[in-house]
Scaffold this motif. Sequence first.
Motif, short mmCIF file in Angstrom:
data_model
loop_
_atom_site.label_atom_id
_atom_site.label_comp_id
_atom_site.label_asym_id
_atom_site.label_seq_id
_atom_site.Cartn_x
_atom_site.Cartn_y
_atom_site.Cartn_z
N UNK A 1 -8.35 -6.03 -23.02
CA UNK A 1 -7.16 -6.60 -22.38
C UNK A 1 -6.39 -7.56 -23.29
N UNK A 2 -7.11 -8.24 -24.20
CA UNK A 2 -6.46 -9.26 -25.02
C UNK A 2 -6.20 -8.81 -26.46
N UNK A 3 -6.87 -7.76 -26.90
CA UNK A 3 -6.68 -7.18 -28.23
C UNK A 3 -6.82 -8.20 -29.37
N UNK A 4 -7.92 -8.96 -29.38
CA UNK A 4 -8.12 -9.90 -30.50
C UNK A 4 -8.48 -9.13 -31.77
N UNK A 5 -8.31 -9.79 -32.91
CA UNK A 5 -8.72 -9.18 -34.18
C UNK A 5 -10.24 -9.18 -34.31
N UNK A 6 -10.87 -10.24 -33.76
CA UNK A 6 -12.32 -10.37 -33.87
C UNK A 6 -12.87 -11.05 -32.63
N UNK A 7 -14.02 -10.55 -32.14
CA UNK A 7 -14.69 -11.17 -31.00
C UNK A 7 -16.19 -11.16 -31.27
N UNK A 8 -16.79 -12.33 -31.22
CA UNK A 8 -18.23 -12.45 -31.43
C UNK A 8 -18.90 -12.75 -30.09
N UNK A 9 -19.89 -11.94 -29.74
CA UNK A 9 -20.70 -12.19 -28.55
C UNK A 9 -21.98 -12.90 -28.95
N UNK A 10 -22.21 -14.09 -28.42
CA UNK A 10 -23.37 -14.90 -28.80
C UNK A 10 -24.35 -15.02 -27.63
N UNK A 11 -25.63 -14.89 -27.92
CA UNK A 11 -26.65 -14.98 -26.87
C UNK A 11 -27.99 -15.30 -27.53
N UNK A 12 -28.94 -15.76 -26.71
CA UNK A 12 -30.29 -15.99 -27.24
C UNK A 12 -31.20 -14.79 -27.01
N UNK A 13 -30.78 -13.84 -26.17
CA UNK A 13 -31.61 -12.69 -25.85
C UNK A 13 -31.23 -11.49 -26.72
N UNK A 14 -32.10 -11.12 -27.63
CA UNK A 14 -31.83 -9.99 -28.51
C UNK A 14 -31.83 -8.68 -27.73
N UNK A 15 -32.65 -8.59 -26.69
CA UNK A 15 -32.71 -7.36 -25.91
C UNK A 15 -31.41 -7.14 -25.15
#
Length: 244
Positions: free
Chosen positions: A79-93
């Motif tokens: 919807x926003x069409x960013x150049x880059x988006x990083x998803x951060x989390x502590x759960x690798x699974x």
Amino acid sequence: MYQQEKITPYSSNEKKSQQVEEMFDNIAPTYDTLNHRLSWNIDKMWRNRAINALQQYHPQRMLDIATGTGDFAILAARKLHPQQLIGADISEEMMRIGAKKVERAGLDKIISFAKEDCLSLSFANDSFDAVTAAFGIRNFENLDQGLKEIHRVLKPGGHLSIVELTTPMTFPMKQLFKIYSNTVLPLYGRMISKDRSAYEYLTKTIEAFPQGEEMMKIFHKAGFAIASFHRLTFGICTMYLAEK
């Protein structure tokens, strides 16, 4: 310390963050199915509202905190069409499942995943135009520190958009939600996910988490000069918006 910070998924001596990581690793395979079924798919509408609130700002570099399996990140990218988006989390699974979804959506050149401690992010100051979070900040071991870190990595003038489950304030939704969240939600969650403690923990954190005007004070304490909230679906969910 806020009340939800004292609540842990399991009865062990591990730090809360370690227990939360273990819990989400355990329920990752059924997490998406349960989220949608337990909210009757209304959670998709809540995410849409939060992303739509950012459209006027056209963010190009984004961070999705507590990204889980990436639903919010995928929606933001579309919807926003960013150049880059990083998803951060502590759960690798959770992120492993999210990476497969991102690849299937053809968004792997835009969305990447990073294992991060939300209380001590590895990103430089003033890195992102926008930060998002869906149903994750109530799991922070230290809410104040987590929001300070989000404020730190946002660029001046950058925006934060959060959706979080909350408890309705008025009759009869308050009473109906309490019955649902304390009986149906943990029972169904236990049946599908096979984790007896996870959905009991998640229910308890919803009830204990600060909301509304109290959250406004917490955002200001973290450094956000501008903050607002909007109750959605009779107060079952609340959208929080803030600007650095």
